[in-house]
Design a protein around this motif. Sequence first.
Motif, PDB file in Angstrom:
ATOM      1  N   ARG A  19       0.838  -1.229  -0.046  1.00 12.22           N
ATOM      2  CA  ARG A  19       0.256  -0.061  -0.174  1.00 12.22           C
ATOM      3  C   ARG A  19       0.727   1.084   0.170  1.00 12.22           C
ATOM      4  NH1 ARG A  19      -5.521   1.691   2.225  1.00 12.22           N
ATOM      5  NH2 ARG A  19      -5.469   3.733   3.004  1.00 12.22           N
ATOM      6  N   ALA A  20       1.655   1.218   0.456  1.00 17.47           N
ATOM      7  CA  ALA A  20       2.785   2.385   0.999  1.00 17.47           C
ATOM      8  C   ALA A  20       3.543   2.539  -0.900  1.00 17.47           C
ATOM      9  CB  ALA A  20       3.520   2.108   1.498  1.00 17.47           C
ATOM     10  N   LYS A  21       3.502   1.730  -0.859  1.00 14.22           N
ATOM     11  CA  LYS A  21       4.168   2.005  -2.721  1.00 14.22           C
ATOM     12  C   LYS A  21       3.281   2.503  -3.838  1.00 14.22           C
ATOM     13  CE  LYS A  21       7.534  -0.749  -5.709  1.00 14.22           C
ATOM     14  NZ  LYS A  21       7.592  -1.766  -6.469  1.00 14.22           N
ATOM     15  N   LEU A  22       2.528   1.837  -3.708  1.00 13.03           N
ATOM     16  CA  LEU A  22       0.729   2.454  -4.649  1.00 13.03           C
ATOM     17  C   LEU A  22       1.436   3.953  -3.785  1.00 13.03           C
ATOM     18  CD1 LEU A  22      -0.920   1.806  -6.416  1.00 13.03           C
ATOM     19  CD2 LEU A  22      -2.641   1.090  -4.678  1.00 13.03           C
TER      20      LEU A  22
ATOM     21  N   ALA B 218       3.166   5.857  -2.401  1.00 11.86           N
ATOM     22  CA  ALA B 218       4.142   6.556  -3.212  1.00 11.86           C
ATOM     23  C   ALA B 218       3.803   7.153  -4.510  1.00 11.86           C
ATOM     24  CB  ALA B 218       5.398   5.519  -2.935  1.00 11.86           C
ATOM     25  N   GLY B 219       3.215   6.222  -5.301  1.00 10.59           N
ATOM     26  CA  GLY B 219       3.138   6.298  -6.764  1.00 10.59           C
ATOM     27  C   GLY B 219       2.178   7.268  -7.432  1.00 10.59           C
ATOM     28  N   ILE B 220       1.142   7.251  -6.566  1.00 11.76           N
ATOM     29  CA  ILE B 220       0.514   8.604  -6.284  1.00 11.76           C
ATOM     30  C   ILE B 220       0.497   9.834  -5.860  1.00 11.76           C
ATOM     31  CG2 ILE B 220      -2.415   8.493  -5.937  1.00 11.76           C
ATOM     32  CD1 ILE B 220      -2.815   5.766  -5.655  1.00 11.76           C
ATOM     33  N   GLU B 221       1.297  10.134  -4.744  1.00  9.00           N
ATOM     34  CA  GLU B 221       1.916  11.208  -4.454  1.00  9.00           C
ATOM     35  C   GLU B 221       2.507  11.760  -5.661  1.00  9.00           C
ATOM     36  OE1 GLU B 221       2.891  10.151  -0.685  1.00  9.00           O
ATOM     37  OE2 GLU B 221       1.279  10.398   0.411  1.00  9.00           O
ATOM     38  N   ARG B 222       3.688  11.045  -6.608  1.00  6.68           N
ATOM     39  CA  ARG B 222       4.696  11.624  -7.333  1.00  6.68           C
ATOM     40  C   ARG B 222       2.730  12.064  -8.197  1.00  6.68           C
ATOM     41  NH1 ARG B 222       8.056   7.321  -6.409  1.00  6.68           N
ATOM     42  NH2 ARG B 222       6.695   5.849  -7.869  1.00  6.68           N
ATOM     43  N   ALA B 223       2.232  11.472  -8.672  1.00  3.13           N
ATOM     44  CA  ALA B 223       1.000  12.021  -9.864  1.00  3.13           C
ATOM     45  C   ALA B 223       0.418  13.588  -9.104  1.00  3.13           C
ATOM     46  CB  ALA B 223       0.517  11.225 -10.036  1.00  3.13           C
TER      47      ALA B 223
ATOM     48  N   THR C 126      -6.138   9.467   0.040  1.00  2.00           N
ATOM     49  CA  THR C 126      -6.627   7.791   0.908  1.00  2.00           C
ATOM     50  C   THR C 126      -7.633   6.986   0.436  1.00  2.00           C
ATOM     51  OG1 THR C 126      -5.055   8.686   2.968  1.00  2.00           O
ATOM     52  CG2 THR C 126      -7.163   7.038   3.348  1.00  2.00           C
ATOM     53  N   SER C 127      -8.228   7.873   0.542  1.00  2.00           N
ATOM     54  CA  SER C 127     -10.392   6.884  -0.344  1.00  2.00           C
ATOM     55  C   SER C 127      -9.943   6.925  -1.211  1.00  2.00           C
ATOM     56  CB  SER C 127     -11.315   8.478  -0.237  1.00  2.00           C
ATOM     57  OG  SER C 127     -11.259   8.553  -0.927  1.00  2.00           O
ATOM     58  N   LEU C 128      -8.938   7.249  -1.703  1.00  2.00           N
ATOM     59  CA  LEU C 128      -8.907   6.668  -4.017  1.00  2.00           C
ATOM     60  C   LEU C 128      -7.974   5.369  -3.396  1.00  2.00           C
ATOM     61  CD1 LEU C 128      -7.034   8.942  -6.485  1.00  2.00           C
ATOM     62  CD2 LEU C 128      -6.291   6.097  -6.052  1.00  2.00           C
ATOM     63  N   ILE C 129      -6.807   5.089  -2.880  1.00  2.00           N
ATOM     64  CA  ILE C 129      -6.368   3.799  -2.483  1.00  2.00           C
ATOM     65  C   ILE C 129      -6.892   2.870  -1.213  1.00  2.00           C
ATOM     66  CG2 ILE C 129      -4.600   2.912  -1.509  1.00  2.00           C
ATOM     67  CD1 ILE C 129      -3.370   5.587  -1.373  1.00  2.00           C
ATOM     68  N   ASP C 130      -8.331   3.780  -1.099  1.00  2.00           N
ATOM     69  CA  ASP C 130      -9.460   2.853  -0.396  1.00  2.00           C
ATOM     70  C   ASP C 130      -9.642   1.998  -1.034  1.00  2.00           C
ATOM     71  OD1 ASP C 130      -7.876   3.347   2.115  1.00  2.00           O
ATOM     72  OD2 ASP C 130      -9.694   4.464   3.072  1.00  2.00           O
ATOM     73  N   GLN C 131     -10.426   2.649  -2.438  1.00  2.00           N
ATOM     74  CA  GLN C 131     -11.474   1.887  -3.676  1.00  2.00           C
ATOM     75  C   GLN C 131     -10.712   0.941  -3.941  1.00  2.00           C
ATOM     76  OE1 GLN C 131     -14.570   4.515  -5.299  1.00  2.00           O
ATOM     77  NE2 GLN C 131     -13.879   5.901  -4.179  1.00  2.00           N
ATOM     78  N   VAL C 132      -9.177   0.821  -4.437  1.00  4.49           N
ATOM     79  CA  VAL C 132      -9.062   0.343  -4.947  1.00  4.49           C
ATOM     80  C   VAL C 132      -8.468  -1.083  -4.791  1.00  4.49           C
ATOM     81  CG1 VAL C 132      -6.187  -0.161  -6.140  1.00  4.49           C
ATOM     82  CG2 VAL C 132      -7.307   2.038  -7.137  1.00  4.49           C
ATOM     83  N   GLU C 133      -8.260  -1.017  -3.731  1.00  3.08           N
ATOM     84  CA  GLU C 133      -8.022  -2.240  -2.583  1.00  3.08           C
ATOM     85  C   GLU C 133      -9.189  -2.858  -2.196  1.00  3.08           C
ATOM     86  OE1 GLU C 133      -4.486  -1.269   0.594  1.00  3.08           O
ATOM     87  OE2 GLU C 133      -6.599  -1.401   1.802  1.00  3.08           O
ATOM     88  N   ALA C 134     -10.431  -2.079  -2.131  1.00  4.67           N
ATOM     89  CA  ALA C 134     -11.755  -2.631  -1.767  1.00  4.67           C
ATOM     90  C   ALA C 134     -12.144  -3.442  -3.237  1.00  4.67           C
ATOM     91  CB  ALA C 134     -12.967  -1.461  -1.473  1.00  4.67           C
TER      92      ALA C 134
END
Length: 176
Positions: free
Chosen positions: A63-66, A68-73, A85-93
């Motif tokens: 999750r941290a790596k994911l 980091a990639g999004i934060e760069r973008a 965070t909510s974007l990552i939560d949705q992807v994880e779900a």
Amino acid sequence: MNCPDCTHDRTRVIDTEARTGGTAVRRRRECRCCSFRFTTYERPAWDSLQVKKRDGALEPFDRAKLRAGIERAVEKRDVTDTTVTSLIDQVEATLQERETRLVSSNRIGELVSAQLREVDVVAYIRFVSVYKAFSDPEAFRRELDAVLDGTSGVDEGQSPQPTTETDNYHSDTTNP
Ligand SMILES: [Zn+2]
């Protein structure tokens, strides 16, 4: 699960509820000894989810790596941490709903970019340019044009490529 009050090791679950977003299961528990009630939030075992990279190598979902990639973008864009965070939560779900514990990095890239596109178009373009690793400037231009033109184009123009990737992925999973 030990009671947080008397540390007795026998507790019973009195209520279970999957939280919206599917990233945690909330359980109400009661101690069989002192009747103390408490709530636990259990995250799914993400360490069992394996990501298949473009070169075929497997690595545990990170999750941290994911993030980091999004934060760069989204760097210097008007996108809050909460949104990320909510974007990552949705992807994880979405990943959690899959039957298989193996997912291609390409599929994760698609899930993230689909969400990111709704959030910030510049961040989306940055992200897509990294994860798709366009070897062909023409392909990148088509992607860009599709975004600048609005919604038309991306779905027709870009979906054949991910579909091929998905097929490869499926055939791989059937082989030990
Ligand atoms: Zn107790």
